[in-house]
Design an enzyme around this catalytic site. Structure first.
Site, PDB file in Angstrom:
ATOM      1  N   CYS A  96       0.842  -1.192   0.000  1.00  0.00           N
ATOM      2  CA  CYS A  96       0.000   0.000   0.000  1.00  0.00           C
ATOM      3  C   CYS A  96       0.878   1.243   0.000  1.00  0.00           C
ATOM      4  O   CYS A  96       1.885   1.307   0.711  1.00  0.00           O
ATOM      5  CB  CYS A  96      -0.891  -0.012   1.245  1.00  0.00           C
ATOM      6  SG  CYS A  96      -1.936   1.440   1.450  1.00  0.00           S
ATOM      7  N   CYS A  97       0.520   2.227  -0.827  1.00  0.00           N
ATOM      8  CA  CYS A  97       1.136   3.551  -0.729  1.00  0.00           C
ATOM      9  C   CYS A  97       0.008   4.569  -0.591  1.00  0.00           C
ATOM     10  O   CYS A  97      -1.091   4.223  -0.169  1.00  0.00           O
ATOM     11  CB  CYS A  97       2.060   3.846  -1.904  1.00  0.00           C
ATOM     12  SG  CYS A  97       1.259   3.997  -3.512  1.00  0.00           S
ATOM     13  N   ALA A  98       0.258   5.822  -0.909  1.00  0.00           N
ATOM     14  CA  ALA A  98      -0.753   6.847  -0.649  1.00  0.00           C
ATOM     15  C   ALA A  98      -2.006   6.662  -1.497  1.00  0.00           C
ATOM     16  O   ALA A  98      -3.127   6.692  -0.993  1.00  0.00           O
ATOM     17  CB  ALA A  98      -0.159   8.237  -0.869  1.00  0.00           C
TER      18      ALA A  98
END
Length: 364
Positions: A96-98
């Site tokens: 997961c990133c932004a």
């Protein structure tokens, strides 16, 4: 590699406590993260800031090139080792990133090149955050029964024992009063809201939930505040009030605030420092309500607290704390709660001792 991208997929991640390898920078993670997330960033705070500045001044290609330059060689290898270990330890997890953009895709591609296929969250943290907010709004629409009562009535335990109960104070890591702090630091507001949403989703998924059982809380629990959608529904909810004898309340408070907190502090810090932390905890709690007590009464109670601590240190007995706890309850906490309860008297639907309220709640 199948990416998850539907609303139901996002909810399923939260319900299952799916491990999330969050590759955002630490500063982003601290501002808000999902409950089952671990932070293994692609870039640290300084690297992220440098790439952000480059993006604004020179555009995306230059920023991407700088990112690859900053995360190269030994630094890249160290982070790869951490991601690889996390993937092997959490084979059912996700990246997961932004926003599900370049950072998670870069890490995913590096892992793929190393022989590890690992899915990512399409939409990233932002999508999960929106799911958490929407789930809370939706689930808060179900009927609510609040458990009320003066300090020491065992409200939290009663809520914890209900299959449809959600322990708001436990999630907030704070018991809601001046003496409410625990040894765990409170989460950021966004992380608290995410944790609450996940807990509500899990509780709802375990049963055909008809109503929530919550403690009668004010808007603030320590430094966290309840989501407005839930707080609004709580102001309209029915209240069951625990009315236990004063002596039983004192026994609970002695166990919770003196015996248990002393044990927790010494367990965490050792005997000597733990004792100092415990003393500071009690003095800080009393000091927090100094203005409401008045300086003279505060000084009297603080002196009695010091005497009680000396007795506890030398004999192990916590009985001396009653000298300041009893007047604090009778002069401050009990009148304050009864005043607050009077303002919502029409919402009270049941009164009784702890066991009676517990039976009544189960019958609802």
């Amino acid at each position: 590699m199948q990416e998850r991208h539907t609303e139901q997929d996002y909810r399923a991640l939260l319900i299952a406590d799916t491990p999330i390898i969050d590759v955002r920078a630490p500063i982003e993670f601290e501002q808000g993260a999902m409950p089952a997330a671990i932070n293994l960033p692609l870039m640290n705070n300084d690297e992220r800031a440098a790439v952000g500045t480059c993006y604004k001044q020179q555009g995306s290609d230059a920023a991407l090139a700088l990112g690859h330059k900053l995360v190269a060689g030994e630094i890249r290898q160290q982070r790869m080792d951490a991601w690889r270990a996390a993937c092997l330890q959490n084979p059912q997890g996700i990246l997961c990133c932004a926003r599900g953009g370049q950072r998670s895709h870069i890490v995913q591609s590096w892992l793929h090149a190393a022989g590890i296929d690992y899915p990512l969250v399409e939409g990233g943290y932002k999508a999960l955050r929106q799911t958490a907010i929407q789930a809370t709004i939706e689930l808060a629409q179900k009927p609510i029964v609040l458990i009320g009562g003066c300090t020491g009535s065992g409200k939290t335990l009663l809520v914890q024992q209900q299959p449809n109960g959600v322990d708001l104070e436990g999630l907030a890591r704070h018991r809601g009063s001046a003496f409410g702090r625990t040894l765990q630091p409170q989460l950021s507001q966004a992380s608290f809201e995410n944790l609450l949403a996940a807990e509500m989703l899990k509780t709802d998924a375990r049963q055909n939930l008809r109503l929530w059982v919550l403690e009668d809380e004010s808007r603030m629990i320590g430094s966290n505040h309840l989501p407005e959608c839930l707080r609004e529904r709580m102001t309209q909810a029915a209240i069951a009030v625990v009315e236990d004898p004063f002596e039983i309340r004192l026994e609970r408070l002695n166990e919770e605030y003196f015996l248990r907190m002393h044990h927790d502090f010494t367990h965490a810090y050792g005997d000597e420092q733990g004792w100092q932390e415990y003393c500071e905890y009690l003095h800080h709690g009393l000091s927090a309500i100094k203005r409401r007590l008045g300086l003279q009464r505060y000084n009297e109670l603080a002196a009695q607290l010091d005497t009680a601590l000396t007795t506890q240190l030398t004999t192990g007995s916590t009985d001396g704390h009653l000298a300041w706890l009893v007047p604090l309850l009778k002069e401050y906490y009990d009148p304050m709660y009864r005043y607050q309860l009077e303002k919502k008297a029409e919402k009270v639907v049941f009164r009784g001792e702890w066991a009676e309220v517990a039976e009544w709640v189960k019958a609802q």
